[in-house]
Scaffold this active site. Structure first.
Site, short mmCIF file in Angstrom:
data_model
loop_
_atom_site.label_atom_id
_atom_site.label_comp_id
_atom_site.label_asym_id
_atom_site.label_seq_id
_atom_site.Cartn_x
_atom_site.Cartn_y
_atom_site.Cartn_z
N ASP A 161 0.76 -1.25 0.00
CA ASP A 161 0.00 0.00 0.00
C ASP A 161 0.80 1.31 0.00
OD1 ASP A 161 -1.55 -2.20 0.53
OD2 ASP A 161 -2.61 -1.34 2.23
N GLU A 385 1.42 -9.45 11.65
CA GLU A 385 1.24 -9.12 10.23
C GLU A 385 2.60 -8.85 9.57
OE1 GLU A 385 -1.26 -5.69 9.78
OE2 GLU A 385 -1.36 -5.85 7.60
C1 9WN Z 1 -5.93 -3.11 1.47
C2 9WN Z 1 -4.75 -8.05 3.88
C3 9WN Z 1 -4.18 -6.91 3.07
C4 9WN Z 1 -2.93 -7.35 2.28
C5 9WN Z 1 -2.15 -6.19 1.70
C6 9WN Z 1 -1.89 -5.19 2.81
C7 9WN Z 1 -3.20 -4.73 3.45
C8 9WN Z 1 -5.33 -3.65 2.77
C9 9WN Z 1 -5.45 -2.60 3.85
O1 9WN Z 1 -3.87 -5.85 3.98
O2 9WN Z 1 -3.97 -4.03 2.49
O3 9WN Z 1 -5.96 -4.14 0.52
O4 9WN Z 1 -6.60 -2.25 4.19
O5 9WN Z 1 -4.44 -2.11 4.37
O6 9WN Z 1 -1.14 -4.11 2.34
O7 9WN Z 1 -0.94 -6.66 1.13
O8 9WN Z 1 -3.31 -8.22 1.25
O9 9WN Z 1 -3.78 -8.64 4.69
#
Ligand code: 9WN
Length: 414
Positions: A161, A385
């Site tokens: 992100d 995470e």
């Molecule tokens: C938006 C779920 C996801 C991962 C991504 C990570 C984060 C989401 C967020 O979480 O993104 O898609 O709301 O921050 O960056 O890699 O798939 O774990």
């Protein structure tokens, strides 16, 4: 430090605990839906102790594939107010509803490992999955490859992100008109570990733009407010093409089209080389600037069988600045932050993907080092995470599916 056997048991418990019946959430609370690449990593984790469940995970993901071949980045199986933006904001269509963008195409890479691990158990699943994966890869070639190089239309599409790769592209997005909204992520985890409000304003502006185009992907590509090349997605896609072709050959399919896509992507690799950086780099197609960031994309080149001696020394120098795995941003970069999401922390899941590259290129010592550091980080900080690469402390959400999966498949194995 916790013992390996206890961690094995805990990792399985986490995957089971995050199983919502046919799909796995990344973690309870913070991410209550099915995310594309998280799900594939979870499947890989399940494959170490429940192979049928592993294949079901990928089947559930592809059940939400769109008519144009896209596999969405989020599938909103059950509405949950704990996550923003939800299905009402995305309006991506489908039943269950989905988001309107995709995520890095790791499915063929990990499905091949699962399939080769037990061909008898996986034959029916891989046979059904193969044409769906071909259709998804075709979607990438048609809608997310520009002059042979993979692009992303939203930072969320890259899965990384707020990494520094996107700073130029994000600076060009006007986030001033998104109105009031209530973020939920900072109610679950420390705001200092998450993207900032200015980032969220722009993330939403890009979503609103795509939504206003009815998620017509040709228009999203041509008219969307954000468009950057992504070496990380490029190398993942290229590796996934090679793996998909291998699966196809095993199944007696004609793989000429898939091999042609791989050729196209391979031929464009030199175009991602930023000579001033001395590494593969992201490029902002809107403003015409390199990101100038030594990031995850450079590290993932090995995954696609690409090596560049000029880059090796630069990468290992960055790695030597931290103790626990590959930092998601250059530790010597001006904006390096060891706790803020994709701007420095070490991600077990990325370390595992990078290690698959080291294995492919015969970098055994690097593979061993990365595995040891990732295992130590998990022993110190648990199944977070992601982790602080300087001291291994846990960051972001806890009891995370993909960190548990990486422990079971790679980091915790001798
Ligand atoms: C938006 C779920 C996801 C991962 C991504 C990570 C984060 C989401 C967020 O979480 O993104 O898609 O709301 O921050 O960056 O890699 O798939 O774990």
């Amino acid at each position: 430090m916790t013992m390996t056997v206890e961690l094995d048991a805990r990792a399985k418990e986490i995957l089971r605990g995050n199983d919502r019946g046919g799909y796995t959430v990344p973690t309870h609370g913070l991410y209550p839906y099915q995310w594309n690449w998280d799900s594939v990593f979870s499947a890989w984790g399940f494959s170490t102790f429940d192979l049928p469940r592993a294949w079901v995970e990928i089947e559930t993901l592809f059940a939400s594939q769109k008519a144009d071949g896209m596999v969405p980045h989020i599938i909103f199986h059950q509405v949950d107010p704990g996550y923003f933006p939800g299905p009402d904001v995305w309006q991506g269509g489908g039943e269950p509803p989905t988001s309107g963008i995709s995520q890095p195409p790791v499915a063929a890479i990990l499905a091949r490992l699962m399939w080769e691990g037990d061909r008898d158990a996986g034959r029916a699943a891989i046979t059904a999955l193969y044409p769906k994966m071909v259709a998804w890869h075709r979607w990438w070639m048609e809608h997310r490859v520009v002059d042979g190089v993979a692009v992303v239309t939203h930072p969320w599409e890259s899965g990384r992100d707020n990494c520094p790769d996107w700073d130029h592209g994000m600076a060009g997005v006007d986030g001033s008109n998104v109105g009031e909204y209530h973020r939920r992520d900072t109610g679950h985890v420390d705001a200092d570990m998450r993207p900032k409000k200015i980032d969220y304003d722009r993330y939403l502006a890009i979503v609103y733009a795509g939504r206003s185009m009815g998620w017509d992907q040709a228009r999203v590509l041509a008219e969307g407010p954000f468009l950057m090349t992504d070496p990380a997605v490029h190398f993942i896609l290229l590796r996934a093409m090679d793996d998909l072709a291998a699966i196809g050959r095993d199944l007696g399919q004609d793989v000429a089209e898939v091999e042609g896509w791989a050729e196209t992507l391979r031929a464009a690799v030199p175009d991602m080389w930023n000579p001033d950086l001395g590494a593969y780099d992201a490029y902002d197609l809107k403003s015409g600037q390199w990101a100038n960031n030594l990031g995850t994309g450079a590290w993932l080149s090995y995954l696609a069988g690409v090596e560049n001696a000029a880059m090796d020394a630069r990468l290992t120098k960055a790695w030597d600045k931290v103790r626990y795995g590959i930092p998601s941003a250059d530790p010597e970069g001006a904006t390096f932050n060891p706790k803020r999401y994709w701007r420095g922390p070490s991600w077990a899941v990325m370390n595992a993907l990078i290690a698959l590259g080291f294995q492919r290129m015969g970098h055994e010592a690097w593979d061993a080092r990365l595995r040891r550091e990732t295992a130590d980080m998990i022993r110190i900080g648990g199944f977070a995470e992601y982790h602080d690469p300087l001291d291994g402390s846990p960051c972001g959400g806890a009891n995370f599916s993909w960190t548990a999966a990486i422990w079971l498949t790679w980091a915790g194995r001798d």
